[in-house]
Design a protein around this motif. Structure first.
Motif, PDB file in Angstrom:
ATOM      1  N   ARG A 111       0.823  -1.213   0.000  1.00  0.00           N
ATOM      2  CA  ARG A 111       0.000   0.000   0.000  1.00  0.00           C
ATOM      3  C   ARG A 111       0.859   1.265   0.000  1.00  0.00           C
ATOM      4  O   ARG A 111       0.576   2.213  -0.731  1.00  0.00           O
ATOM      5  CB  ARG A 111      -0.918  -0.009   1.230  1.00  0.00           C
ATOM      6  CG  ARG A 111      -1.770   1.236   1.368  1.00  0.00           C
ATOM      7  CD  ARG A 111      -2.708   1.125   2.544  1.00  0.00           C
ATOM      8  NE  ARG A 111      -3.508   2.330   2.698  1.00  0.00           N
ATOM      9  CZ  ARG A 111      -4.448   2.492   3.616  1.00  0.00           C
ATOM     10  NH1 ARG A 111      -4.701   1.506   4.473  1.00  0.00           N
ATOM     11  NH2 ARG A 111      -5.136   3.607   3.692  1.00  0.00           N
ATOM     12  N   GLY A 112       1.896   1.268   0.804  1.00  0.00           N
ATOM     13  CA  GLY A 112       2.751   2.452   0.890  1.00  0.00           C
ATOM     14  C   GLY A 112       3.407   2.781  -0.434  1.00  0.00           C
ATOM     15  O   GLY A 112       3.547   3.962  -0.800  1.00  0.00           O
ATOM     16  N   GLU A 113       3.799   1.756  -1.176  1.00  0.00           N
ATOM     17  CA  GLU A 113       4.438   1.965  -2.470  1.00  0.00           C
ATOM     18  C   GLU A 113       3.445   2.547  -3.480  1.00  0.00           C
ATOM     19  O   GLU A 113       3.798   3.408  -4.299  1.00  0.00           O
ATOM     20  CB  GLU A 113       5.004   0.645  -2.975  1.00  0.00           C
ATOM     21  CG  GLU A 113       6.132   0.093  -2.104  1.00  0.00           C
ATOM     22  CD  GLU A 113       6.506  -1.323  -2.475  1.00  0.00           C
ATOM     23  OE1 GLU A 113       5.726  -1.948  -3.235  1.00  0.00           O
ATOM     24  OE2 GLU A 113       7.550  -1.812  -2.014  1.00  0.00           O
ATOM     25  N   VAL A 114       2.188   2.089  -3.400  1.00  0.00           N
ATOM     26  CA  VAL A 114       1.152   2.628  -4.284  1.00  0.00           C
ATOM     27  C   VAL A 114       0.907   4.098  -3.968  1.00  0.00           C
ATOM     28  O   VAL A 114       0.765   4.934  -4.876  1.00  0.00           O
ATOM     29  CB  VAL A 114      -0.147   1.822  -4.151  1.00  0.00           C
ATOM     30  CG1 VAL A 114      -1.260   2.461  -4.978  1.00  0.00           C
ATOM     31  CG2 VAL A 114       0.066   0.374  -4.574  1.00  0.00           C
ATOM     32  N   SER A 115       0.857   4.438  -2.676  1.00  0.00           N
ATOM     33  CA  SER A 115       0.643   5.821  -2.268  1.00  0.00           C
ATOM     34  C   SER A 115       1.756   6.735  -2.770  1.00  0.00           C
ATOM     35  O   SER A 115       1.500   7.837  -3.251  1.00  0.00           O
ATOM     36  CB  SER A 115       0.537   5.914  -0.736  1.00  0.00           C
ATOM     37  OG  SER A 115      -0.580   5.197  -0.257  1.00  0.00           O
ATOM     38  N   VAL A 116       2.996   6.253  -2.668  1.00  0.00           N
ATOM     39  CA  VAL A 116       4.134   7.044  -3.145  1.00  0.00           C
ATOM     40  C   VAL A 116       4.054   7.242  -4.650  1.00  0.00           C
ATOM     41  O   VAL A 116       4.289   8.339  -5.171  1.00  0.00           O
ATOM     42  CB  VAL A 116       5.467   6.361  -2.758  1.00  0.00           C
ATOM     43  CG1 VAL A 116       6.640   7.053  -3.460  1.00  0.00           C
ATOM     44  CG2 VAL A 116       5.662   6.391  -1.253  1.00  0.00           C
ATOM     45  N   PHE A 117       3.697   6.181  -5.386  1.00  0.00           N
ATOM     46  CA  PHE A 117       3.572   6.273  -6.835  1.00  0.00           C
ATOM     47  C   PHE A 117       2.514   7.305  -7.229  1.00  0.00           C
ATOM     48  O   PHE A 117       2.752   8.167  -8.089  1.00  0.00           O
ATOM     49  CB  PHE A 117       3.200   4.898  -7.408  1.00  0.00           C
ATOM     50  CG  PHE A 117       2.769   4.941  -8.845  1.00  0.00           C
ATOM     51  CD1 PHE A 117       3.704   5.097  -9.856  1.00  0.00           C
ATOM     52  CD2 PHE A 117       1.428   4.842  -9.175  1.00  0.00           C
ATOM     53  CE1 PHE A 117       3.303   5.145 -11.191  1.00  0.00           C
ATOM     54  CE2 PHE A 117       1.019   4.892 -10.501  1.00  0.00           C
ATOM     55  CZ  PHE A 117       1.962   5.046 -11.512  1.00  0.00           C
ATOM     56  N   LEU A 118       1.347   7.221  -6.601  1.00  0.00           N
ATOM     57  CA  LEU A 118       0.273   8.153  -6.928  1.00  0.00           C
ATOM     58  C   LEU A 118       0.650   9.590  -6.553  1.00  0.00           C
ATOM     59  O   LEU A 118       0.298  10.541  -7.255  1.00  0.00           O
ATOM     60  CB  LEU A 118      -1.017   7.742  -6.218  1.00  0.00           C
ATOM     61  CG  LEU A 118      -1.699   6.489  -6.771  1.00  0.00           C
ATOM     62  CD1 LEU A 118      -2.878   6.106  -5.895  1.00  0.00           C
ATOM     63  CD2 LEU A 118      -2.169   6.720  -8.209  1.00  0.00           C
ATOM     64  N   HIS A 178      -2.597  13.012  -4.157  1.00  0.00           N
ATOM     65  CA  HIS A 178      -2.229  12.912  -2.748  1.00  0.00           C
ATOM     66  C   HIS A 178      -3.394  12.343  -1.949  1.00  0.00           C
ATOM     67  O   HIS A 178      -4.543  12.763  -2.112  1.00  0.00           O
ATOM     68  CB  HIS A 178      -1.847  14.288  -2.191  1.00  0.00           C
ATOM     69  CG  HIS A 178      -0.531  14.788  -2.714  1.00  0.00           C
ATOM     70  ND1 HIS A 178       0.454  15.281  -1.888  1.00  0.00           N
ATOM     71  CD2 HIS A 178      -0.033  14.864  -3.979  1.00  0.00           C
ATOM     72  CE1 HIS A 178       1.488  15.644  -2.618  1.00  0.00           C
ATOM     73  NE2 HIS A 178       1.214  15.407  -3.891  1.00  0.00           N
ATOM     74  N   GLN A 179      -3.069  11.408  -1.054  1.00  0.00           N
ATOM     75  CA  GLN A 179      -4.106  10.796  -0.226  1.00  0.00           C
ATOM     76  C   GLN A 179      -4.536  11.763   0.871  1.00  0.00           C
ATOM     77  O   GLN A 179      -3.726  12.444   1.480  1.00  0.00           O
ATOM     78  CB  GLN A 179      -3.589   9.505   0.407  1.00  0.00           C
ATOM     79  CG  GLN A 179      -4.681   8.680   1.058  1.00  0.00           C
ATOM     80  CD  GLN A 179      -4.190   7.299   1.443  1.00  0.00           C
ATOM     81  OE1 GLN A 179      -3.032   6.969   1.238  1.00  0.00           O
ATOM     82  NE2 GLN A 179      -5.064   6.490   2.002  1.00  0.00           N
ATOM     83  N   ARG A 180      -5.825  11.815   1.086  1.00  0.00           N
ATOM     84  CA  ARG A 180      -6.338  12.713   2.114  1.00  0.00           C
ATOM     85  C   ARG A 180      -6.124  12.112   3.494  1.00  0.00           C
ATOM     86  O   ARG A 180      -6.480  10.967   3.732  1.00  0.00           O
ATOM     87  CB  ARG A 180      -7.835  12.948   1.905  1.00  0.00           C
ATOM     88  CG  ARG A 180      -8.141  13.495   0.535  1.00  0.00           C
ATOM     89  CD  ARG A 180      -9.621  13.673   0.368  1.00  0.00           C
ATOM     90  NE  ARG A 180      -9.910  13.968  -1.035  1.00  0.00           N
ATOM     91  CZ  ARG A 180     -11.071  14.398  -1.470  1.00  0.00           C
ATOM     92  NH1 ARG A 180     -12.054  14.598  -0.630  1.00  0.00           N
ATOM     93  NH2 ARG A 180     -11.261  14.638  -2.745  1.00  0.00           N
ATOM     94  N   ASP A 181      -5.558  12.904   4.359  1.00  0.00           N
ATOM     95  CA  ASP A 181      -5.396  12.478   5.746  1.00  0.00           C
ATOM     96  C   ASP A 181      -5.913  13.596   6.645  1.00  0.00           C
ATOM     97  O   ASP A 181      -5.301  13.946   7.642  1.00  0.00           O
ATOM     98  CB  ASP A 181      -3.919  12.185   6.050  1.00  0.00           C
ATOM     99  CG  ASP A 181      -3.739  11.463   7.377  1.00  0.00           C
ATOM    100  OD1 ASP A 181      -4.724  10.869   7.855  1.00  0.00           O
ATOM    101  OD2 ASP A 181      -2.638  11.514   7.943  1.00  0.00           O
TER     102      ASP A 181
END
Length: 204
Positions: free
Chosen positions: A36-43, A49-52
């Motif tokens: 999951r972390g690698e997908v987030s970095v790619f996107l 950017h993922q909402r947090d």
């Protein structure tokens, strides 16, 4: 996808573009474990950017400030500043919390206390820890889209999408007052009906 990601450059998130990028990434990782972390970095490198916002104190503060402005405007018009507890407010809360209603309308003639009822609902939701954002549709705005309205309100996205990001999957409530004033407000900004329709579409 639009409820999970945003673009820092202010552009609208394209679900189709995001899906195509994810497909390309998956193809490039065939035979490998995808984390999951690698997908987030790619996107993120592609501008998604993922909402947090659930952990963003600044967003919480902005939402709380909008609610404070709304409730203050309502309470300033109370006779001697005293609020009468409304049975309708409790019914609305019950419908939202227990009955799982997706949409509630508080209807009545002018002066019957619709705004007071809604303000009590907003305060109760805040006390109960339910993410809520309240505002009025008689606002002075030049916004032509839900997204640009959010920007005018100093939010990262439109009001519904910002609220959804803040709630992080939990129940949240968008409270819109003075819908009956929309016709008059639209005389100043003819795009306001479009903005309202976009708000409703994003909620649904």
């Amino acid at each position: 996808i639009r409820s999970l990601f945003y673009r820092p450059d202010g552009q609208d998130v394209s679900p189709l573009e995001a899906r195509l990028l994810l497909g390309e990434y998956a193809n490039s990782c065939l035979g490998q474990v995808i984390r999951r972390g690698e997908v987030s970095v790619f996107l993120m490198k592609q501008g998604f950017h993922q909402r947090d916002w659930a952990n963003d104190a600044a967003i919480h503060e902005r939402i709380a400030n909008h609610n404070k402005i709304y409730t203050r405007q309502v309470e300033e018009e109370l006779i001697q500043g005293i609020a009468i507890e409304r049975l309708e407010a409790q019914k609305a809360l019950t419908a939202l919390k227990q009955d799982g209603k997706q949409r509630i309308a508080i209807i009545g003639s002018a002066g019957l206390g619709k705004s007071c009822t809604l303000a009590q609902v907003v305060r109760s939701l805040e006390v109960g820890g339910v993410p809520v954002l309240a505002f009025r549709m008689d606002i002075q705005t030049t916004a032509s889209t839900a997204h640009s309205l959010g920007k005018e309100m100093d939010l990262p996205m439109s009001p519904p999408l910002t609220l959804a990001g803040l709630a992080n999957g939990s129940r949240c409530v968008l409270a819109i007052d003075l819908l009956d004033a929309l016709t008059y407000a639209a005389a100043r900004n003819q795009q306001l009906w479009t903005v309202f329709e976009e708000l409703i579409a994003e909620v649904e």
